[in-house]
Design a protein around this motif. Sequence first.
Motif, short mmCIF file in Angstrom:
data_model
loop_
_atom_site.label_atom_id
_atom_site.label_comp_id
_atom_site.label_asym_id
_atom_site.label_seq_id
_atom_site.Cartn_x
_atom_site.Cartn_y
_atom_site.Cartn_z
N GLY A 191 40.96 46.53 34.78
CA GLY A 191 41.87 46.76 35.89
C GLY A 191 41.66 45.88 37.11
N HIS A 192 40.73 44.94 37.03
CA HIS A 192 40.56 44.01 38.15
C HIS A 192 41.73 43.03 38.17
N PRO A 193 42.38 42.85 39.33
CA PRO A 193 43.51 41.90 39.39
C PRO A 193 43.01 40.49 39.10
N PRO A 194 43.70 39.76 38.21
CA PRO A 194 43.25 38.40 37.89
C PRO A 194 43.05 37.53 39.13
N GLY A 195 43.88 37.74 40.15
CA GLY A 195 43.78 36.93 41.35
C GLY A 195 42.51 37.18 42.17
N ARG A 196 41.79 38.27 41.83
CA ARG A 196 40.54 38.55 42.54
C ARG A 196 39.32 38.08 41.76
N ILE A 197 39.56 37.44 40.62
CA ILE A 197 38.45 37.00 39.77
C ILE A 197 38.36 35.48 39.83
N ARG A 198 37.26 34.99 40.37
CA ARG A 198 37.05 33.55 40.46
C ARG A 198 36.06 33.14 39.37
N SER A 221 38.90 26.26 34.75
CA SER A 221 39.93 27.18 35.22
C SER A 221 39.38 27.95 36.40
N ALA A 222 40.24 28.22 37.37
CA ALA A 222 39.78 28.91 38.57
C ALA A 222 39.64 30.41 38.37
N GLY A 223 40.26 30.93 37.31
CA GLY A 223 40.25 32.38 37.12
C GLY A 223 40.33 32.73 35.65
N PRO A 224 40.63 34.01 35.38
CA PRO A 224 40.71 34.45 33.98
C PRO A 224 41.83 33.73 33.23
N THR A 225 41.69 33.64 31.94
CA THR A 225 42.72 33.05 31.09
C THR A 225 43.86 34.05 30.92
N PRO A 226 45.09 33.71 31.33
CA PRO A 226 46.20 34.62 31.04
C PRO A 226 46.54 34.59 29.55
#
Lengths: 238, 197
Positions: free
Chosen positions: A224-231, B33-38
């Motif tokens: 449930g962590h928003p992808p935009g908050r994961i660096r 990548s800067a974040g998780p893989t969509p």
Amino acid sequence: MSGWLAARVAEVVPASASGRVLVLDVPGWPGNLAGQHLDLRLTAEDGYQAVRSYSVASVGAGERVELAVDEVPDGEVSPYLVQDVRPGDVLEVRGPLGRYFVWQPEDPGPVQLVAGGSGVVPLVAMVRAHAAARSPAPFRLLCSVRTPADAFYRPELEALVDDAFRLDWVWTRAAPPGWPGTPGRLTAAGLAAAALPPEAGPTVYVCGPTGFVEAAASLLVAAGHPPGRIRTERFGGS
Amino acid sequence: MAVVSRGFGARRREQDPALPPGQYLTTDFPVLSAGPTPHLHAGEWELEVRTETGARRTWSWEELLALPQEDVRTDIHCVTRWSKLGTRWRGVAVDTLLEGVETTAAFTTVHCYGGYTTNVPLADLVDGKAWIATEFEGAPLPDEHGGPARLLVPHLYFWKSAKWVRGLVLTETDEPGFWERNGYHLYGDPWREQRYW
């Protein structure tokens, strides 16, 4: 950004079964934020050069820069840094680099750090910055390593644990004697037990080998962590 | 004049003239990548081209695959210093998407699922220099490498080849994208080592 700076090796310290800490004296180093990296350049006598990027474990102002290097089998640069370099040798560095995978003490929000293997290095800089600033921001670090012999910075991290900093380990192949539980990779249940929940709204920093980061980031998103908050910061091939 | 590091060079690798300065050859395929893989589903995927006047065209996944496909063999160079030579891709030329589009814009902002953006001059995306790639080495593009579709603009550092591409927005000014706002060069020519600014 400034150019290449001479970096004299001040200390080399064994840090794990396959890695070591290099402490460099870098006149002119402008200081760095927690999580930034630098480019390190080596020049052979015949002029041949190789450059690689390394995360910086130290933080803040000052001209003493600390790196922790894990030896990549068949690598070109890391075996030199881990096996050959000795105090007094001179390397070159340029930086600091990167403005996204950083934590600044002014940020009051909760932070979850997730490290795979030597991916802990930039996160160590964040933990150090958090401790140095006496920041009240809730900080948690979840470290996944193969065995205790592979853990970078374990004594220092254990010593920093307090009300504002929690540390958890995932031992994937072998745990220390007396450790409760069985060795194994990070799972959804393990993440839920150790990490700040999504409702706490943490900024999450994940660093490690590509496979680890892919797996950990997917678990975080699924939790449930928003992808935009994961660096994320990944290294190695896939 | 560079400082010589005592004893360095014993494990050196072959130098290949196809490698830009400061790059090394890898047979892996690292991920930046800067974040998780969509993880995107083709059914909800859409590609958009929007001009500076707001005129808009879109393609569904099926519509994209119905356009002429091109096979591309190219070298790729990541700002983190690895290069791969002779990689094989398949996809749709950006020229094909822009056929009949009226614009005086000189720049583009590439938008991606997940929020990533990057800026590329329009001239660098046309005349057979860029593609929307859907296959890598004969197989569907893996998610962590940008699947189902990424921009492929191989003459620039590979962060410009934005993963999980969702659209191209034509702009009159050069507006820094995600990595460009976070320390990377606005243009990113590997042969001129335009890594950072």
